[in-house]
Write an enzyme that holds these catalytic residues in place. Structure first.
Site, PDB file in Angstrom:
ATOM      1  N   GLU A  47      36.100  42.790  36.033  1.00 34.70           N
ATOM      2  CA  GLU A  47      35.233  43.768  35.397  1.00 34.70           C
ATOM      3  C   GLU A  47      35.919  44.182  34.097  1.00 34.70           C
ATOM      4  O   GLU A  47      37.097  44.556  34.113  1.00 34.70           O
ATOM      5  CB  GLU A  47      35.052  44.989  36.316  1.00 34.70           C
ATOM      6  CG  GLU A  47      34.118  45.995  35.695  1.00 34.70           C
ATOM      7  CD  GLU A  47      33.879  47.231  36.554  1.00 34.70           C
ATOM      8  OE1 GLU A  47      34.386  47.293  37.693  1.00 34.70           O
ATOM      9  OE2 GLU A  47      33.180  48.127  36.056  1.00 34.70           O
ATOM     10  N   ARG A 271      45.813  41.359  48.481  1.00 35.40           N
ATOM     11  CA  ARG A 271      46.093  41.652  47.081  1.00 35.40           C
ATOM     12  C   ARG A 271      47.592  41.783  46.871  1.00 35.40           C
ATOM     13  O   ARG A 271      48.348  42.040  47.808  1.00 35.40           O
ATOM     14  CB  ARG A 271      45.351  42.896  46.606  1.00 35.40           C
ATOM     15  CG  ARG A 271      45.736  44.197  47.247  1.00 35.40           C
ATOM     16  CD  ARG A 271      45.136  45.412  46.510  1.00 35.40           C
ATOM     17  NE  ARG A 271      43.756  45.222  46.116  1.00 35.40           N
ATOM     18  CZ  ARG A 271      43.296  45.376  44.865  1.00 35.40           C
ATOM     19  NH1 ARG A 271      44.104  45.730  43.895  1.00 35.40           N
ATOM     20  NH2 ARG A 271      42.048  45.214  44.583  1.00 35.40           N
ATOM     21  N   LYS A 281      43.515  49.297  37.580  1.00 28.59           N
ATOM     22  CA  LYS A 281      43.158  49.581  36.190  1.00 28.59           C
ATOM     23  C   LYS A 281      42.911  51.070  35.988  1.00 28.59           C
ATOM     24  O   LYS A 281      43.254  51.633  34.956  1.00 28.59           O
ATOM     25  CB  LYS A 281      41.908  48.779  35.811  1.00 28.59           C
ATOM     26  CG  LYS A 281      42.205  47.333  35.471  1.00 28.59           C
ATOM     27  CD  LYS A 281      40.942  46.569  35.132  1.00 28.59           C
ATOM     28  CE  LYS A 281      40.240  46.125  36.387  1.00 28.59           C
ATOM     29  NZ  LYS A 281      39.030  45.338  36.149  1.00 28.59           N
TER      30      LYS A 281
HETATM   31  P1  ATP Z   1      41.507  47.222  39.787  1.00 25.38           P
HETATM   32  O1  ATP Z   1      41.408  48.118  40.972  1.00 25.38           O
HETATM   33  O2  ATP Z   1      42.885  47.044  39.289  1.00 25.38           O
HETATM   34  O3  ATP Z   1      40.523  47.575  38.722  1.00 25.38           O
HETATM   35  P2  ATP Z   1      39.695  45.287  40.642  1.00 25.38           P
HETATM   36  O4  ATP Z   1      39.755  44.492  41.885  1.00 25.38           O
HETATM   37  O5  ATP Z   1      38.691  46.353  40.536  1.00 25.38           O
HETATM   38  O6  ATP Z   1      41.137  45.800  40.358  1.00 25.38           O
HETATM   39  P3  ATP Z   1      38.461  43.344  39.024  1.00 25.38           P
HETATM   40  O7  ATP Z   1      38.416  43.269  37.554  1.00 25.38           O
HETATM   41  O8  ATP Z   1      37.217  43.663  39.736  1.00 25.38           O
HETATM   42  O9  ATP Z   1      39.583  44.390  39.381  1.00 25.38           O
HETATM   43  O10 ATP Z   1      39.154  42.063  39.648  1.00 25.38           O
HETATM   44  C1  ATP Z   1      39.000  40.747  39.242  1.00 25.38           C
HETATM   45  C2  ATP Z   1      39.587  39.869  40.294  1.00 25.38           C
HETATM   46  O11 ATP Z   1      40.979  40.110  40.431  1.00 25.38           O
HETATM   47  C3  ATP Z   1      38.969  40.160  41.635  1.00 25.38           C
HETATM   48  O12 ATP Z   1      38.652  38.944  42.274  1.00 25.38           O
HETATM   49  C4  ATP Z   1      40.025  40.916  42.367  1.00 25.38           C
HETATM   50  O13 ATP Z   1      39.947  40.717  43.754  1.00 25.38           O
HETATM   51  C5  ATP Z   1      41.314  40.340  41.780  1.00 25.38           C
HETATM   52  N1  ATP Z   1      42.395  41.303  41.886  1.00 25.38           N
HETATM   53  C6  ATP Z   1      42.420  42.567  41.420  1.00 25.38           C
HETATM   54  N2  ATP Z   1      43.569  43.184  41.750  1.00 25.38           N
HETATM   55  C7  ATP Z   1      44.311  42.276  42.440  1.00 25.38           C
HETATM   56  C8  ATP Z   1      45.602  42.301  43.062  1.00 25.38           C
HETATM   57  N3  ATP Z   1      46.380  43.397  43.033  1.00 25.38           N
HETATM   58  N4  ATP Z   1      46.039  41.184  43.683  1.00 25.38           N
HETATM   59  C9  ATP Z   1      45.271  40.083  43.700  1.00 25.38           C
HETATM   60  N5  ATP Z   1      44.056  39.987  43.148  1.00 25.38           N
HETATM   61  C10 ATP Z   1      43.567  41.067  42.521  1.00 25.38           C
HETATM   62 MG    MG Z   2      36.920  46.854  40.027  1.00 26.40          MG
END
Ligand code: ATP
Ligand code: MG
Length: 570
Positions: A47, A271, A281
């Site tokens: 995102e 994760r 983020k």
């Molecule tokens: P954040 O909470 O940091 O915003 P998110 O999962 O909301 O993380 P996205 O931009 O939606 O962030 O994630 C893009 C991809 O990265 C998704 O497939 C997510 O599962 C993966 N991802 C995000 N954080 C991690 C992590 N700590 N370890 C492994 N994969 C991750």
């Molecule tokens: Mg997200």
């Protein structure tokens, strides 16, 4: 040291053949049964609401790595369904980070490109009596949803007719209602123990300007209604996400089945969590907005841009991700493991140079005033392709590291103190004869004798010196700013406590040395960086360093990427 055994284990297994991880097993089985015609298409779906962090790097390495291994491809899809938090600045940074990590996507796609199609999917669900417009407030919906132990109840709107729902949903799209006035919900099962199946919201009203679609839409699909369908539209074969989406998988499958779409499948892995940092983020954004770090690319941040600025290499991050592998259970990886991989990489490439961070003057009393002797530096054999030989000017006055001298040294101190001998790197053995102090008792300079026959490479002196020190000719030294970094937080898991995670910021996480001395050869570092943007340095005994992006030929700034050894006690 909860994770130390993982670290040791990984080190010991470096050369062993790797077995397949569970997703590779699934893919190999799918290929062998001809599912998806043996095709592998993955996606990385960020995102664009912030900068990528090391956790995303794990997901990137996994998704792109799988495609590379199985002759497939990976789409970069921006999951841009929330106009309030997303921005093209983030889109650009994400593309830049993925490229920098060394990966190439097949297509650059946006969920927002599918808004019309997703809208049609919603209409199809309404027509199947599988979705309804609900006028309840968010609170009312939450109350009616029950809890994991209390079953949900219908709101008064659940049994609206298909035609009424079609009319209302169209009116939602046409902007006839305010934010929150109505939502579209899937009609699934209000008693289901999985709360996500209790008639989840699939569309909400948001009168906001979207970074790509502008004001075309005022209704936006929710994650669960966008993600699986986007995968299916792109014919993604293996949709890999993190464990918290396991409970969403029935929804992913439900929509694909009811809409009769390409059968993409979701798989979940743990994760990445790392000690002494936060990895979300939203939280990283707070650090930026509250001024606790300088920006998203502050070298203390676990963001890819922060690690890059700190001097981490793409290979070190890829190797780290490869080695931690993927698991089905959450764990916390020690930050020192990432440091292990950057040391391993930089040891082979960093040019060995000398810098004095906390200077003390050394006067070589038997070396003539005004004389400069040019010494040959050894070309370090560990550095691939050598590290550019250079002449080291040696003069009567040198800068040495303040803590390389002790007035009252303990027994096994192998550097300088009264009557002690030590070798100056690539130069001579010196003996300390005395020192001077100021009125406060602070040592201001030390006096030494050098032994001309002890020259490095042709030592006939017969003298023995156990230690070797770095030094810089005072007359030739250049000044530079040096930034030393430490863990961003003092707590191992700052965001698992009751306290605000921001109260655990490590006040020592950045130490700036305004006037360090560097050897004259490094004066060219900024100019060299134009031709060799990947140039890294090992400042002997002090760690690995890179030039900061804010440096200029007039104001050199070096970031310490990592110390030479793992200094951790914890
Ligand atoms: P954040 O909470 O940091 O915003 P998110 O999962 O909301 O993380 P996205 O931009 O939606 O962030 O994630 C893009 C991809 O990265 C998704 O497939 C997510 O599962 C993966 N991802 C995000 N954080 C991690 C992590 N700590 N370890 C492994 N994969 C991750
Ligand atoms: Mg997200």
């Amino acid at each position: 040291m909860p994770n130390f055994h993982i670290f040791a284990h990984l080190k010991n297994n470096m050369s062993e053949e790797k077995s397949l991880n569970f997703i590779e097993e699934i893919i190999e089985s799918d290929i062998s049964t001809g599912k998806y015609d043996g095709r592998v298409l993955t996606r990385f779906p960020p995102e664009p609401n912030g900068y990528l962090h090391i956790g995303h790097a794990k997901s990137i390495c996994l998704n792109f790595g799988l495609a590379l291994k199985y002759n497939g491809a990976t789409n970069l899809r921006f999951d841009d369904t929330n106009p309030l938090t997303e921005d093209t600045e983030y889109v650009e940074s994400i593309k830049n980070d993925v490229k920098w990590l060394g990966f190439t996507w097949q297509n650059e796609l946006y969920t927002s490109d599918y808004f019309e199609q997703l809208y049609q999917f919603a209409i199809s669900l309404i027509k199947q009596n599988l979705a309804y417009v609900d006028d309840s407030t968010a609170d009312e919906i939450a109350q009616h949803k029950g809890t994991p132990t209390i079953p949900g109840r219908e709101t008064p709107y659940r049994n609206r007719s298909v035609s009424e729902n079609l009319t209302l949903f169209e009116a939602m799209r046409n902007g006839q209602y305010a934010d929150g006035e109505k939502v579209l919900r899937a009609k699934i099962d209000l008693q289901n123990p999985n709360m996500h199946l209790r008639d989840p919201l699939i569309y909400r009203i948001k009168h906001a300007t979207h970074h790509r679609t502008g004001n075309t839409w005022c209704i936006y699909p929710m994650y669960d209604f966008a993600h699986g369908q986007s995968d299916a539209i792109e014919k993604i074969t293996h949709s890999v996400c993190t464990l918290e989406f396991t409970t969403h998988r029935p929804l992913y499958d439900f929509f694909i089945q009811k809409l009769n779409l390409f059968p993409s499948q979701q798989y979940e892995f743990a994760r990445l969590n790392m000690s002494y940092t936060v990895m979300s983020k939203r939280k990283l954004m707070q650090l930026v907005n509250d001024g606790l770090v300088n920006n998203w690319d502050d070298p203390r941040m676990p963001t890819i841009s922060g690690l890059r600025r700190r001097g981490f290499t793409p290979a070190s991050i890829r190797n780290f991700c490869e080695r931690i592998g993927i698991a089905k259970r959450e764990n916390v990886i020690d930050f020192s493991l990432l440091e292990f991989f950057i040391r391993e990489d930089l040891n082979k490439t960093a040019w060995r140079r000398m810098a004095v961070l906390d200077p003390l003057k050394m006067i070589i009393t038997n070396f003539p005033e005004g004389k400069t002797e040019l010494l040959e530096s050894e070309n370090n054999p560990e550095v691939e392709g050598g590290d550019g030989g250079r002449a080291l000017p040696f003069t009567r006055e040198l800068w040495i590291e303040r803590d390389d001298f002790m007035e009252e040294p303990p027994k096994k101190f192998f550097r300088l103190g009264p009557d002690l001998m030590c070798r100056l790197k690539s130069a001579y053995i010196v003996r300390c004869d005395g020192s001077a102090k100021d009125a406060n008792g602070v040592v201001t300079e030390i006096y030494c004798t050098y032994f001309p026959e002890s020259k490095s490479g042709s030592d006939t002196s017969g003298l023995k010196a156990k230690g070797t020190m770095h030094w810089i000719s005072a007359h030739h030294a250049q000044t530079a700013e040096i930034r030393l970094y430490d863990r961003l937080f003092t707590a191992e898991q700052p965001d698992t406590s009751d306290q605000d995670f921001k109260t655990f910021i490590n006040p020592q996480s950045l130490v700036v040395i305004k006037n360090a001395y560097i050897e004259p050869d490094l004066a060219n570092a900024a100019a060299q960086l134009v031709e060799h943007p990947d140039r890294r340095y090992q400042f002997i005994r002090k760690g690995y360093f890179c030039l900061d992006k804010d440096a200029s030929p007039q104001h050199l700034i070096f970031n310490r990427t990592v110390t030479l050894k793992d200094g951790w006690t914890g």
